[in-house]
Design a protein around this motif. Structure first.
Motif, PDB file in Angstrom:
ATOM      1  N   UNK A  68       0.819  -1.209   0.000  1.00  0.00           N
ATOM      2  CA  UNK A  68       0.000   0.000   0.000  1.00  0.00           C
ATOM      3  C   UNK A  68       0.855   1.263   0.000  1.00  0.00           C
ATOM      4  N   UNK A  69       0.546   2.154  -0.842  1.00  0.00           N
ATOM      5  CA  UNK A  69       1.342   3.367  -1.025  1.00  0.00           C
ATOM      6  C   UNK A  69       1.320   4.273   0.197  1.00  0.00           C
ATOM      7  N   UNK A  71       0.505  -4.996   2.912  1.00  0.00           N
ATOM      8  CA  UNK A  71       0.388  -5.730   1.653  1.00  0.00           C
ATOM      9  C   UNK A  71      -1.082  -5.890   1.253  1.00  0.00           C
ATOM     10  N   UNK A  72      -1.361  -5.850  -0.043  1.00  0.00           N
ATOM     11  CA  UNK A  72      -2.730  -6.045  -0.500  1.00  0.00           C
ATOM     12  C   UNK A  72      -2.744  -6.543  -1.930  1.00  0.00           C
ATOM     13  N   UNK A  74      -3.291   1.849  -5.845  1.00  0.00           N
ATOM     14  CA  UNK A  74      -2.070   1.888  -5.057  1.00  0.00           C
ATOM     15  C   UNK A  74      -2.334   1.835  -3.562  1.00  0.00           C
ATOM     16  N   UNK A  75      -3.615   1.877  -3.173  1.00  0.00           N
ATOM     17  CA  UNK A  75      -3.945   1.884  -1.755  1.00  0.00           C
ATOM     18  C   UNK A  75      -4.699   0.617  -1.374  1.00  0.00           C
ATOM     19  N   UNK A  76      -4.511   0.185  -0.130  1.00  0.00           N
ATOM     20  CA  UNK A  76      -5.167  -1.027   0.351  1.00  0.00           C
ATOM     21  C   UNK A  76      -6.629  -0.741   0.680  1.00  0.00           C
ATOM     22  N   UNK A 108      -0.131  11.240  -0.665  1.00  0.00           N
ATOM     23  CA  UNK A 108      -0.045   9.772  -0.732  1.00  0.00           C
ATOM     24  C   UNK A 108      -1.403   9.114  -0.937  1.00  0.00           C
ATOM     25  N   UNK A 109      -2.365   9.936  -1.322  1.00  0.00           N
ATOM     26  CA  UNK A 109      -3.645   9.349  -1.717  1.00  0.00           C
ATOM     27  C   UNK A 109      -4.751   9.448  -0.682  1.00  0.00           C
TER      28      UNK A 109
END
Lengths: 205, 205, 205, 205
Positions: D56-57, D62-63, D68-70, D138-139
């Motif tokens: 995940x950004x 982890x995903x 880019x995001x979980x 970062x989103x």
């Protein structure tokens, strides 16, 4: 709960001996921290295992190299009148490490906890019989087995398996022995069970 | 920290085997909850121990009753050619419970971890020598000891003590034995130490 | 199995908290090795306990000395608006050792695992009620309790007891608190149970 | 000791967290008993991990999936004023399982036991700073972090790491909290350490 690929690998690791879901998860996150090269090294090593490792034609111990027999079975200095039957590969290594056993081995591949047909099939009992009756056929020349040590664990399953094998091997008229029972290093009489203590009394020297 | 009388009793209980200050405090508060009668019952029982209990003239086992010898030492059915030397009273009971030992006992009273003079004085080595050489003098008639089992624990101190006793008893020309070493009930070969496993191989039957 | 007087004392010691027959036997043989003077010292100390130690008229903590109240209850610097209810004497000592509690105590004398009549009688719930309503009557002057901390263990019995006391004390209109739940020193999130972790999240600071 | 390929894989498994040579050997013999298909399933699963799983950004969890995001970071119902910093992935899962935390996470990747340069590089402290100062970058849109929970373990390393992070985050002027300390479920006051008990007193409610 975890993403699919992670959960899949956690489930596969959970089948490893002694590994539960929590430890399996730790394995997976450890793997994710490895570099690409380290991961490939692991994958290749697992792959290689299946390709390069052979199973000894006589004793079923895994080995690498030429021929059909492992290093122990081809060693001319081994005592070919003595056969030690163990439950699994790690038991063979453990006994070899004592440096006090000079005979040959046979790996049973498991134990029986009951005399159910499916359980008995797990053991290599037929293979064992064949190798005791006719060792030459399987590559062991120049000797007859005089003593068979049934070195299964002194646990409930190990004892049940020993009893089963004793009956099986009865007609072969060989000397059948079990590893000596008694007090282990560091034991205290006060905490020893009656059976072990009784064996220690009988086996005194 | 605690009132004086409470702290005093905590300190005394802390000297009991396996008892630390926390458990000693629990004992004291347990005692304070007992009735006057229950407390007196305990005090009388402790007092009585010293008055009524005798130490066997031959084996040093505590006993109650007439004479100078305990029930085992006066039992005519016991094998008077066999003497089993143990570290302490609870070991004697543990061995008797196996119902597999028919000889006499001797309670050593401790172990030596080194050969320092003060340590050796703790053991009843002189008393042991005297009883092996001349059992009649101590009330055991009609037999000579043929075998001495040194049944100290297979621990560092137990082994050191066994070595010391072996040397001491050497000149008496009796058969000296130790309890059999090997795998206890429930053990797994994989986790057994090399020494125990080596003994198990040698003691196989 | 053991001579009568020995067995009798083993049985009495077996009733001590955390003591089983094996440890009780070790205690008895330890006592038999004590000198006459050491045995008398122990007996006198137990005897003395009953004679010299008094129970505090307010908090039921054992103490020695003049008057009817223990050192904590007579200490003018203690915070008389704060009362901490504990299961037993050792809990009081444990809390005092933190040096972070400045109020008064009350020793409940046990816990309830159910609401059966016999169980509830074990607790000093009536005595507790009386002391909260009217502290002056029991020797505590100059203040009213504003907060009652129910410091029973966060175990099943401790929680059941806390619930029972909360209901009992409801009508008194005091602030009732429980010790904070959360992660203890050295804990790892990975192994903490959900309830503890939930409390740790809520109690963050 | 073992054939080369077997020893190689034993060495690689020995690096797994909590795995020693004995367990690694058990793993290898377990693998050798797997069928060709089962072995390929394992190898593919490990291989797949590296290919399919993304980090995940924002939070480094982890995903699998798009973007880019979980899942947590993209969930609109999460409280974007709250950030919980954890040592590792399994801590995130443990906290999510309480169902009592509704904010976002950040995975630190380790702890520091000292302030040595090499150790500090292990942590993602710079990444953390960046995400707190400017989450949009970062989103994470639509909010400013008001509280940062440093949820490292209450162990020596966890505490050292918390102190280090506190100093680092000081100038950002956010509310910094630690998970509440206190008695865990099932604890007994008698056995609690003074620090935990002190926290339990302070955190009472």
């Amino acid at each position: 709960m975890y993403p699919k690929s992670i959960q899949k690998l956690i489930d596969l690791f959970s089948r490893f001996p002694t590994v539960g879901p929590r430890t399996a998860a730790r394995f997976v996150f450890y793997l994710m921290r490895l570099s690409k090269e380290e991961t490939e090294e692991l994958i290749n090593s697992i792959s290689n295992l299946k390709k390069v490792v052979k199973i000894c034609h006589f004793c079923f111990n895994p080995f690498e190299g030429e021929g059909e027999l492992c290093k122990i079975c081809t060693d001319p200095s081994r005592d070919r009148t003595l056969l030690c039957v163990v439950e699994k590969e790690t038991d063979l290594i453990t006994l070899e490490n004592t440096k006090k056993y000079k005979g040959l081995y046979f790996i049973l591949g498991g134990t029986v906890s009951s005399l159910k047909k499916e359980e008995i099939k797990k053991l290599r009992s037929e293979e064992l019989l064949g190798r005791i009756k006719n060792p030459e056929k399987f590559g062991i020349s120049g000797s007859q087995f005089k003593e068979i040590i049934i070195a299964t664990n002194p646990t409930t399953e190990g004892e049940a398996t020993a009893l089963y094998l004793k009956r099986l091997l009865k007609l072969l008229n060989k000397k059948i022995t079990r590893l000596g029972r008694g007090l282990p290093v560091g034991a205290e009489l006060e905490y020893a069970d009656e059976e072990t203590l009784g064996s220690a009394l009988e086996g005194r020297k």
